[in-house]
Motif scaffolding. Structure first.
Motif, mmCIF file in Angstrom:
data_model
loop_
_atom_site.group_PDB
_atom_site.id
_atom_site.type_symbol
_atom_site.label_atom_id
_atom_site.label_comp_id
_atom_site.label_asym_id
_atom_site.label_seq_id
_atom_site.Cartn_x
_atom_site.Cartn_y
_atom_site.Cartn_z
ATOM 1 N N LEU A 31 3.421 5.684 -2.276
ATOM 2 C CA LEU A 31 2.079 5.977 -1.690
ATOM 3 C C LEU A 31 0.884 5.691 -2.643
ATOM 4 O O LEU A 31 0.222 6.181 -2.836
ATOM 5 C CB LEU A 31 1.907 7.277 -1.002
ATOM 6 N N PRO A 32 0.970 4.559 -3.499
ATOM 7 C CA PRO A 32 -0.050 4.100 -4.500
ATOM 8 C C PRO A 32 -1.449 3.859 -4.223
ATOM 9 O O PRO A 32 -2.216 4.098 -4.811
ATOM 10 C CB PRO A 32 0.819 3.375 -5.303
ATOM 11 N N ALA A 33 -1.525 3.179 -2.972
ATOM 12 C CA ALA A 33 -2.716 2.593 -2.535
ATOM 13 C C ALA A 33 -2.824 3.229 -0.921
ATOM 14 O O ALA A 33 -3.183 2.399 -0.025
ATOM 15 C CB ALA A 33 -2.963 1.216 -2.356
ATOM 16 N N LEU A 34 -2.602 4.528 -0.481
ATOM 17 C CA LEU A 34 -2.686 4.781 0.699
ATOM 18 C C LEU A 34 -4.002 5.072 1.116
ATOM 19 O O LEU A 34 -4.751 6.149 0.544
ATOM 20 C CB LEU A 34 -1.994 6.264 0.818
ATOM 21 N N PRO A 35 -4.528 4.313 2.125
ATOM 22 C CA PRO A 35 -6.123 4.844 2.552
ATOM 23 C C PRO A 35 -6.016 6.113 3.353
ATOM 24 O O PRO A 35 -4.954 6.539 4.033
ATOM 25 C CB PRO A 35 -6.256 3.546 3.320
ATOM 26 N N ASP A 36 -7.402 6.601 3.343
ATOM 27 C CA ASP A 36 -7.734 7.897 3.895
ATOM 28 C C ASP A 36 -7.066 7.951 5.394
ATOM 29 O O ASP A 36 -6.953 8.822 5.884
ATOM 30 C CB ASP A 36 -8.926 8.294 3.940
ATOM 31 N N MET B 267 0.626 -1.209 -0.004
ATOM 32 C CA MET B 267 0.058 -0.138 0.141
ATOM 33 C C MET B 267 0.824 1.181 -0.052
ATOM 34 O O MET B 267 0.567 2.350 -0.448
ATOM 35 C CB MET B 267 -0.809 -0.103 1.158
ATOM 36 N N LEU B 268 2.064 1.127 0.536
ATOM 37 C CA LEU B 268 2.854 2.363 0.864
ATOM 38 C C LEU B 268 4.055 2.530 -0.364
ATOM 39 O O LEU B 268 4.061 3.494 -0.772
ATOM 40 C CB LEU B 268 3.813 2.225 1.904
ATOM 41 N N ILE B 269 4.359 1.311 -0.978
ATOM 42 C CA ILE B 269 5.319 1.576 -2.143
ATOM 43 C C ILE B 269 5.051 0.118 -2.984
ATOM 44 O O ILE B 269 4.992 -0.832 -2.675
ATOM 45 C CB ILE B 269 6.863 1.315 -1.721
ATOM 46 N N GLN B 270 5.064 0.631 -4.177
ATOM 47 C CA GLN B 270 5.058 -0.344 -5.672
ATOM 48 C C GLN B 270 6.086 -0.186 -6.393
ATOM 49 O O GLN B 270 6.504 0.961 -6.570
ATOM 50 C CB GLN B 270 3.654 -0.602 -6.090
#
Length: 802
Positions: free
Chosen positions: A734-739, A722-725
């Motif tokens: 931060l490609p999938a950083l949740p709110d 979620m933090l690095i791809q």
């Protein structure tokens, strides 16, 4: 303002600061107000070879002991069904004629034996002479130093225990203290579910025994012990007490300490396993000698010295990564209560970090023995008949155990798996020929064990093809070799060991592919792991041709093997063949529901919400499906996940969180991460309204249910995802950083290309970022719409401004 008032004000401020900064939930400590009653409440320790499961009882403490090399069986005979391959043409013919019922039956002829079992070594019991009610009880596991502690008071005396399992000294240490002189009085005994003998020699409690020899004729059959000379893995357990005062006495099977104030218990275990292809009895290691040598060396050292070297060794791995997810208002509660509170939807960011940290802790603790990777239960198994034999299930579970190895900076823990793949390639060459009629390369199936068994399982035709008949483990596992190279940039490993294994896996796939009626290349027969289709006439089956999962894994295997050959600048002719074959593979199909088809035809699933999602392999753990490169396939993958829903088993949740992260849907990934941390009651616990299903047990173990460790590893890997791809050319931040994680920081997460990242963010915007390189190289950093080309020298660190 007078002096007293100033002092009072200062004291209040200091107290407020202390409470604010110490009562917030720890992201490194699991703790409880009562001893463990069930396995799923216990606290686990391990050094990658020896595992200890600590219950922490006051009157009587129980510790399950494991050695990762103690399994039933002996070296496998890979040539167990030498003419199985002769059935392949008939299966292909039945499939060509669309006679799936016949193909299903014929596919059972392509089966061999089932795997052996991971065995429990024994149980250590410490029984206190004082019996009474314990008050002020506290039990904890601090995963920042891999030490467990128990403290309580009884009859006005405070007792403490400290436990750790040391990798440098290959020993378990238990330190017991009482705060009143002479108040420690206890007995120690050892017992095993395996065939064994226990006696005391020279004030050392000695247990010797052997694991059973048996063909695993099913998953619930009690092993029959056969007293055959020179068969089976031997094991030894030794227990010795070092005292400061008091008196040690013994009976035939018990050690006793009386009137002591402090004592240290040393526990040493060993097994005779000496490699997957060596008879553990006639060619085995000297388990008694090894256990005794480790005991004597450790016994000569002080507790403080042992503890210091244990912590130093452990922290060099654990301390590489630090994660912070912003402010938390969660109160300080025991871990079981904390999980229950979290399950009610409350905020507890440090629990989310703790679960991530715990995943890394478990991998360090269970994966440090070459050729013997972490199994279905890591290293911790109390059962004679563990669920699914606690074996290596290679159609997802073994691989999921290692998704966090590279990106969470634990490359060394990947090596047991990589060396196991090398073992598989040896037996797998024979499997490829005898079961599949393929003369080049190597293949492996659904299950394996410590003996590197590669044959398709199923008890020679007795089991269902939906899980037993599947030859794609080699293709999947070979991608781990490329992952290790691309994260570490270790070209020597790739050249000497990695590439030949990748090539062998690719060669098998080349020989296994056949043309379909359109001239595209497919696999036949094929299955999609553990799933079944349903035809219009009501037939439910698993055997087909051209399964999407097979082709996804082959695509990934070929792609990575091509890249490896380019890096090494070798095998140009073979590379050209792979590239040509890759272009001829039957393409992905999008079904009428907008989903990515799992089957060659647009068939219905028997269970549309099935836990496996193998046909999404190209999205994760593969990377040839992405929202940018293949938007249609990414959208179809998303539709597939929506049809499946979010309710599933623990390991499956772990996989789905990673899939949602790869679709860059941070909030959906986070929703499922929260569900992965849903409290589940211990399996044996009787309650009026039991909480069951996939989630997390009180000790943070993954609930499949029952316990399987893969969900822990998959969930921890997903946090990093979620933090690095990253891929070979770019790193996405931060490609999938949740709110929910709008502010935070991370240090030590790794990216492909040999890079390491440190960053802070606030309001979902990066405030600070440092990138460093292990071997030098270039990459493109991407954050939102912004891109930066980066070139670094070996060891260089660079601050990046956005």
């Amino acid at each position: 303002m007078n002096l007293n008032l100033i002092k009072k004000t200062f004291f209040i401020l200091l107290l407020t600061f202390y409470i604010t900064n110490t009562s917030a939930q720890s992201s490194h400590v699991l703790w409880y107000n009562q001893p463990a009653e069930y396995f799923e409440e216990s606290l686990v320790l391990g050094n990658g070879k020896m595992g200890a499961t600590v219950f922490g009882g006051a009157n009587s403490d129980k510790i399950y002991l494991n050695d990762i090399t103690l399994w039933s069986g002996e070296p496998v005979n890979p040539n167990m069904n030498p003419e199985a391959y002769k059935n392949i043409p008939a299966i292909r013919e039945a499939l060509k004629n669309e006679n799936y019922k016949l193909a299903e039956e014929l596919n059972k002829k392509i089966q061999g034996k089932n795997s052996e079992k991971y065995a429990p070594l024994g149980t250590l019991e410490i029984n206190n002479s004082e019996k009474g009610k314990a008050v002020n009880y506290h039990r904890e596991l601090d995963i920042s130093n891999a030490i467990s502690k128990v403290s309580y008071e009884m009859a006005g005396i405070k007792y403490t225990r400290e436990y750790f399992v040391s990798a440098p000294d290959q020993i378990m240490i238990i330190k017991l203290t009482a705060d009143q002189k002479g108040a420690l009085n206890f007995d120690i005994n050892l017992k095993s579910l395996l065939k064994s003998n226990v006696e005391v020699r020279n004030n050392i409690l000695v247990m010797t025994g052997s694991a059973p020899i048996h063909e695993n004729a099913g998953y619930n059959v009690v092993p029959k012990y056969l007293s055959i000379k020179d068969r089976g893995t031997r094991f030894t357990g030794l227990v010795q007490i070092k005292k400061t005062d008091g008196k040690i006495t013994s009976s035939r099977e018990t050690l006793t300490l009386k009137d002591a104030t402090e004592a240290i218990i040393y526990v040493s275990v060993a097994a005779s396993f000496n490699g997957f292809n060596k008879n553990p009895a006639s060619e085995g290691l000297d388990d008694v000698g090894i256990a005794l040598q480790n005991m004597n060396k450790a016994f000569a050292k002080s507790f403080d010295k042992l503890k210091e070297s244990h912590i130093s060794d452990y922290q060099k791995f654990y301390n590489r990564v630090d994660l912070n997810l912003g402010k938390t208002t969660a109160p300080d509660l025991p871990t079981d209560e904390r999980l229950l509170r979290y399950a009610d939807g409350k905020e507890d960011k440090n629990l989310e970090i703790l679960y991530f940290n715990f995943g890394r802790y478990l991998l360090i603790s269970s994966s440090r023995t070459m050729g013997v990777p972490a199994n279905l239960q890591g290293i911790w198994n109390p059962h004679l008949n563990p669920p699914w034999s606690s074996n290596y299930t290679m159609n997802i579970n073994l691989e999921e155990n290692y998704w966090l190895a590279e990106n969470t900076n634990l490359s060394e823990m990947h090596l047991p798996l990589l060396s196991f793949i090398k073992n598989l390639s040896v037996t797998g060459k024979i499997t490829a020929k005898t079961f599949y009629g393929v003369d080049k390369g190597w293949a492996a199936g659904h299950n394996s064990d410590i003996w590197a068994m590669t044959n398709p399982v199923g008890q020679f035709g007795k089991e269902e093809p939906m899980w037993a008949c599947w030859p794609m483990a080699g293709a999947w596992l070979s991608t781990h070799i490329w992952e290790h190279y691309i994260f570490t940039q270790d070209k020597n490993y790739l050249k000497a060991e990695g590439y030949p294994l990748m090539k062998g896996a690719a060669e098998f796939c080349m020989g296994w592919l056949v043309p379909d009626k359109n001239g595209n290349l497919i696999t036949s027969p094929s299955t999609s792991p553990e799933n079944q289709y349903k035809l219009a006439d009501g037939f439910v089956g698993a055997t087909l041709y051209g399964g999407t999962a097979d082709l996804a894994m082959i695509r990934e295997c070929f792609d990575k093997t091509i890249k490896a050959s380019k890096v090494l600048n070798i095998d140009a002719d073979f590379r050209a063949k792979l590239e040509k074959t890759l272009g001829k593979l039957h393409p992905y199909q999008i079904g009428k529901k907008g989903n990515l088809q799992e089957w060659y035809f647009d068939w219905e699933d028997k269970d549309p919400k099935h836990r496996h999602q193998s046909h999404l392999f190209g999205l994760f753990p593969g990377n040839h499906i992405t929202p940018l490169k293949t938007p249609d396939l990414a959208e179809a993958s998303k539709k597939t996940l929506e049809i499946k829903g979010d309710e599933t088993t623990g390991w499956s949740k772990g996989w789905r969180i990673n899939l949602w992260a790869r679709l860059w849907d941070g909030n959906r990934a986070y929703k499922m991460y929260r569900e992965l941390l849903r409290y589940v009651d211990p399996d044996g616990k009787k309650t009026e309204k039991p909480r069951r299903g996939g989630g997390t047990y009180p000790n943070l173990f993954d609930a499949h249910p029952p316990f399987q460790i893969d969900g822990n590893f998959g969930g921890a890997a997903a946090v990093a995802e979620m933090l690095i791809q990253s891929d070979e050319n770019e790193i996405r931040l931060l490609p999938a950083l949740p709110d929910a994680w709008e502010s935070g920081s991370v240090k030590g997460i790794c990216a492909r290309g040999g890079f390491e990242i440190e960053m802070e963010w606030n309001n979902k915007m990066i405030q600070k970022m440092i990138i460093s390189s292990k071997k030098g190289g270039k990459t493109t950093l991407i954050f939102g719409a912004k891109k930066q080309e980066i070139v670094l020298k070996t060891g260089e660190r660079k601050h990046i401004n956005w």
